[in-house]
Write a protein that holds these residues in place. Structure first.
Motif, PDB file in Angstrom:
ATOM      1  N   TRP A 265       0.841  -1.195   0.000  1.00 12.54           N
ATOM      2  CA  TRP A 265       0.000   0.000   0.000  1.00 12.54           C
ATOM      3  C   TRP A 265       0.872   1.240   0.000  1.00 12.54           C
ATOM      4  O   TRP A 265       1.796   1.371   0.805  1.00 12.54           O
ATOM      5  CB  TRP A 265      -0.927  -0.033   1.202  1.00 12.54           C
ATOM      6  CG  TRP A 265      -1.881   1.117   1.279  1.00 12.54           C
ATOM      7  CD1 TRP A 265      -1.946   2.060   2.244  1.00 12.54           C
ATOM      8  CD2 TRP A 265      -2.919   1.440   0.347  1.00 12.54           C
ATOM      9  NE1 TRP A 265      -2.950   2.951   1.993  1.00 12.54           N
ATOM     10  CE2 TRP A 265      -3.562   2.589   0.818  1.00 12.54           C
ATOM     11  CE3 TRP A 265      -3.357   0.867  -0.856  1.00 12.54           C
ATOM     12  CZ2 TRP A 265      -4.637   3.180   0.148  1.00 12.54           C
ATOM     13  CZ3 TRP A 265      -4.422   1.455  -1.529  1.00 12.54           C
ATOM     14  CH2 TRP A 265      -5.048   2.592  -1.030  1.00 12.54           C
ATOM     15  N   ALA A 266       0.563   2.163  -0.881  1.00 11.44           N
ATOM     16  CA  ALA A 266       1.463   3.271  -1.183  1.00 11.44           C
ATOM     17  C   ALA A 266       1.734   4.181   0.018  1.00 11.44           C
ATOM     18  O   ALA A 266       2.837   4.724   0.148  1.00 11.44           O
ATOM     19  CB  ALA A 266       0.884   4.086  -2.344  1.00 11.44           C
ATOM     20  N   LEU A 267       0.768   4.345   0.911  1.00 11.35           N
ATOM     21  CA  LEU A 267       0.916   5.342   1.975  1.00 11.35           C
ATOM     22  C   LEU A 267       1.670   4.832   3.197  1.00 11.35           C
ATOM     23  O   LEU A 267       2.449   5.572   3.791  1.00 11.35           O
ATOM     24  CB  LEU A 267      -0.474   5.846   2.396  1.00 11.35           C
ATOM     25  CG  LEU A 267      -1.277   6.568   1.293  1.00 11.35           C
ATOM     26  CD1 LEU A 267      -2.603   7.045   1.835  1.00 11.35           C
ATOM     27  CD2 LEU A 267      -0.481   7.726   0.720  1.00 11.35           C
ATOM     28  N   ASP A 268       1.450   3.577   3.597  1.00 18.05           N
ATOM     29  CA  ASP A 268       2.104   3.092   4.816  1.00 18.05           C
ATOM     30  C   ASP A 268       2.800   1.749   4.636  1.00 18.05           C
ATOM     31  O   ASP A 268       3.238   1.136   5.609  1.00 18.05           O
ATOM     32  CB  ASP A 268       1.102   3.009   5.977  1.00 18.05           C
ATOM     33  CG  ASP A 268      -0.046   2.045   5.692  1.00 18.05           C
ATOM     34  OD1 ASP A 268      -0.005   1.361   4.655  1.00 18.05           O
ATOM     35  OD2 ASP A 268      -0.981   1.982   6.506  1.00 18.05           O
ATOM     36  N   ASN A 269       2.902   1.271   3.395  1.00 23.31           N
ATOM     37  CA  ASN A 269       3.654   0.060   3.062  1.00 23.31           C
ATOM     38  C   ASN A 269       3.094  -1.198   3.733  1.00 23.31           C
ATOM     39  O   ASN A 269       3.823  -2.141   4.018  1.00 23.31           O
ATOM     40  CB  ASN A 269       5.132   0.210   3.438  1.00 23.31           C
ATOM     41  CG  ASN A 269       6.046  -0.589   2.514  1.00 23.31           C
ATOM     42  OD1 ASN A 269       5.793  -0.689   1.311  1.00 23.31           O
ATOM     43  ND2 ASN A 269       7.088  -1.175   3.064  1.00 23.31           N
ATOM     44  N   THR A 270       1.785  -1.226   3.984  1.00 18.01           N
ATOM     45  CA  THR A 270       1.160  -2.428   4.517  1.00 18.01           C
ATOM     46  C   THR A 270       0.662  -3.313   3.371  1.00 18.01           C
ATOM     47  O   THR A 270       0.422  -2.846   2.258  1.00 18.01           O
ATOM     48  CB  THR A 270      -0.023  -2.091   5.446  1.00 18.01           C
ATOM     49  OG1 THR A 270      -0.928  -1.212   4.745  1.00 18.01           O
ATOM     50  CG2 THR A 270       0.453  -1.435   6.709  1.00 18.01           C
ATOM     51  N   ASP A 271       0.529  -4.597   3.683  1.00 14.37           N
ATOM     52  CA  ASP A 271       0.147  -5.600   2.699  1.00 14.37           C
ATOM     53  C   ASP A 271      -1.347  -5.880   2.849  1.00 14.37           C
ATOM     54  O   ASP A 271      -1.788  -6.394   3.881  1.00 14.37           O
ATOM     55  CB  ASP A 271       0.967  -6.876   2.941  1.00 14.37           C
ATOM     56  CG  ASP A 271       0.730  -7.948   1.893  1.00 14.37           C
ATOM     57  OD1 ASP A 271      -0.153  -7.766   1.023  1.00 14.37           O
ATOM     58  OD2 ASP A 271       1.444  -8.976   1.942  1.00 14.37           O
ATOM     59  N   ILE A 272      -2.140  -5.563   1.835  1.00 12.15           N
ATOM     60  CA  ILE A 272      -3.586  -5.777   1.916  1.00 12.15           C
ATOM     61  C   ILE A 272      -3.909  -7.246   2.140  1.00 12.15           C
ATOM     62  O   ILE A 272      -4.864  -7.584   2.851  1.00 12.15           O
ATOM     63  CB  ILE A 272      -4.282  -5.248   0.639  1.00 12.15           C
ATOM     64  CG1 ILE A 272      -4.155  -3.718   0.573  1.00 12.15           C
ATOM     65  CG2 ILE A 272      -5.762  -5.642   0.614  1.00 12.15           C
ATOM     66  CD1 ILE A 272      -4.692  -3.117  -0.703  1.00 12.15           C
ATOM     67  N   ASN A 273      -3.092  -8.139   1.567  1.00  9.92           N
ATOM     68  CA  ASN A 273      -3.351  -9.573   1.752  1.00  9.92           C
ATOM     69  C   ASN A 273      -2.905 -10.079   3.124  1.00  9.92           C
ATOM     70  O   ASN A 273      -2.791 -11.283   3.341  1.00  9.92           O
ATOM     71  CB  ASN A 273      -2.689 -10.402   0.654  1.00  9.92           C
ATOM     72  CG  ASN A 273      -3.313 -11.782   0.532  1.00  9.92           C
ATOM     73  OD1 ASN A 273      -4.524 -11.951   0.686  1.00  9.92           O
ATOM     74  ND2 ASN A 273      -2.494 -12.792   0.285  1.00  9.92           N
ATOM     75  N   ARG A 274      -2.634  -9.194   4.053  1.00  5.72           N
ATOM     76  CA  ARG A 274      -2.423  -9.552   5.460  1.00  5.72           C
ATOM     77  C   ARG A 274      -3.422  -8.802   6.344  1.00  5.72           C
ATOM     78  O   ARG A 274      -3.185  -8.592   7.525  1.00  5.72           O
ATOM     79  CB  ARG A 274      -0.983  -9.205   5.893  1.00  5.72           C
ATOM     80  CG  ARG A 274       0.093  -9.992   5.171  1.00  5.72           C
ATOM     81  CD  ARG A 274       0.098 -11.455   5.593  1.00  5.72           C
ATOM     82  NE  ARG A 274       1.179 -12.210   4.984  1.00  5.72           N
ATOM     83  CZ  ARG A 274       1.099 -12.865   3.823  1.00  5.72           C
ATOM     84  NH1 ARG A 274      -0.037 -12.842   3.142  1.00  5.72           N
ATOM     85  NH2 ARG A 274       2.120 -13.537   3.342  1.00  5.72           N
ATOM     86  N   MET A 275      -4.558  -8.407   5.753  1.00  6.10           N
ATOM     87  CA  MET A 275      -5.549  -7.607   6.474  1.00  6.10           C
ATOM     88  C   MET A 275      -6.935  -8.255   6.529  1.00  6.10           C
ATOM     89  O   MET A 275      -7.869  -7.658   7.062  1.00  6.10           O
ATOM     90  CB  MET A 275      -5.683  -6.218   5.813  1.00  6.10           C
ATOM     91  CG  MET A 275      -4.446  -5.364   5.932  1.00  6.10           C
ATOM     92  SD  MET A 275      -4.146  -4.884   7.647  1.00  6.10           S
ATOM     93  CE  MET A 275      -2.444  -4.320   7.553  1.00  6.10           C
ATOM     94  N   PHE A 276      -7.093  -9.451   6.006  1.00  8.15           N
ATOM     95  CA  PHE A 276      -8.407 -10.087   5.967  1.00  8.15           C
ATOM     96  C   PHE A 276      -8.730 -10.753   7.306  1.00  8.15           C
ATOM     97  O   PHE A 276      -7.831 -11.202   8.004  1.00  8.15           O
ATOM     98  CB  PHE A 276      -8.440 -11.110   4.827  1.00  8.15           C
ATOM     99  CG  PHE A 276      -8.472 -10.470   3.467  1.00  8.15           C
ATOM    100  CD1 PHE A 276      -9.671 -10.067   2.911  1.00  8.15           C
ATOM    101  CD2 PHE A 276      -7.302 -10.265   2.760  1.00  8.15           C
ATOM    102  CE1 PHE A 276      -9.702  -9.471   1.660  1.00  8.15           C
ATOM    103  CE2 PHE A 276      -7.323  -9.669   1.513  1.00  8.15           C
ATOM    104  CZ  PHE A 276      -8.524  -9.269   0.964  1.00  8.15           C
ATOM    105  N   PRO A 277      -9.987 -10.805   7.700  1.00  8.18           N
ATOM    106  CA  PRO A 277     -11.183 -10.431   6.941  1.00  8.18           C
ATOM    107  C   PRO A 277     -11.482  -8.942   6.920  1.00  8.18           C
ATOM    108  O   PRO A 277     -12.502  -8.531   6.381  1.00  8.18           O
ATOM    109  CB  PRO A 277     -12.296 -11.183   7.681  1.00  8.18           C
ATOM    110  CG  PRO A 277     -11.837 -11.217   9.102  1.00  8.18           C
ATOM    111  CD  PRO A 277     -10.339 -11.401   9.022  1.00  8.18           C
TER     112      PRO A 277
END
Length: 311
Positions: free
Chosen positions: A90-102
């Protein structure tokens, strides 16, 4: 086909971010198959595959070859903001969306993205995610399932890919789309599609054929299976060995994906970056099939050069 915006994020400096889905089937059709493409900004092959699937499904729909009582949705990407600036996370904070589910609808931005995507796809009978590996390299296209206790490995035969892999769950897997899909009752598959940042024509065609096979096997696509349908070989972690470097330098490999190699065959060489002297000859320790190749020409000590499926 119906095109929907399932999530919108307003931006003061750029165009609004929209996550788009493409729906096939009648309005009240049974939720049968959801396909999710790139969750990371460098997954170009994954979004390309989704675009090809959408094009294929549009054609099949026009030819009345899809069972309209069964709904198919395709989400090409959930992270086009990062893709536009060539960032993996993620461009703003370098987090991985595929580590945020559900996900969480009142949480951070990536949690809200994951929440809205998961709410949209969680009730489907089958789910396919085109995923990527943390190392740069290329795989033989294959399908995987996590060993959650809800898995049904026999369903992986429906794709007709040469290999399928059931892998154990690590703690960080519990926040991925695939894991949560399974926990909520979806038969979830991850397909490794070969490359990430480059389009591989051969891998694309293999995976497109696999999706067609799957659609036929679940009764969505009215067609006969091709004669060259693979007898899928089921593998696990005990069937795979890692071949690593013990020197750092310029890496030259002399193998190709899918190649059968014997114990003692030359896999590659690590060269001194200043003088081009051979620092290490990388020799295969086993007989097997080349399953993964690291495709960056600068390598560190103790890094993966390739993976081999034991024969």
């Amino acid at each position: 086909m119906v095109k929907n915006t399932i999530f919108k994020l307003e931006s003061p400096y750029r165009n609004d971010m929209k996550i788009t889905s493409y729906e096939f089937g009648n309005k009240n059709a049974k939720k049968t198959l959801a396909i999710v493409g790139s969750t990371r900004g460098n997954e170009i092959q994954q979004i390309y595959l989704c675009s090809r699937i959408i094009k294929m499904l549009k054609q099949l729909e026009q030819e009345d070859k899809i069972d309209k009582s069964k709904k198919i949705v395709v989400i090409p990407t959930v992270n086009n903001f990062s893709m536009n600036i060539n960032k993996r996370f993620w461009a703003l904070d370098n987090t991985d969306i595929n580590r945020m589910f559900p996900g969480y609808d009142l949480g951070e931005t990536t949690q809200r993205i994951a929440y809205n995507v998961f709410e949209y796809v969680k009730d489907f009978e089958y789910g396919i995610q085109f995923t990527s590996y943390y190392l740069k390299g290329e795989f033989i296209p294959h399908v995987t399932m996590m060993k959650t206790g809800y898995e049904n490995p026999e369903l992986m035969d429906y794709f007709g890919l040469p290999f399928s892999y059931v892998r154990s769950v690590s703690p960080y897997d519990t926040t991925t789309l695939n894991y949560n899909w399974q926990v909520w009752g979806t038969n979830a598959f991850s397909i490794y599609v070969g490359e990430n940042e480059k389009i591989s024509d051969s891998s694309t065609e293999m995976v497109l054929d696999a999706i067609k096979n799957f659609l036929i096997n679940i009764g969505v696509y009215k067609e006969n299976l091709k004669d060259d349908f693979y007898k899928t070989k089921h593998i696990n972690s005990k069937d795979i060995v890692y071949v690593k470097s013990n020197k750092a330098g310029i890496l030259r490999t002399y193998i190709s994906l899918g190649q059968s190699i014997k114990k003692g065959d030359l896999i590659g060489e690590v060269l001194d970056p200043y003088e081009a002297e051979v620092l290490q000859k990388i020799i295969s320790p086993y007989d097997g099939i080349v399953y993964f190749i690291y495709n960056i020409n600068l390598i560190n000590n103790n890094s993966n050069v390739c993976r081999i499926i034991l024969e």
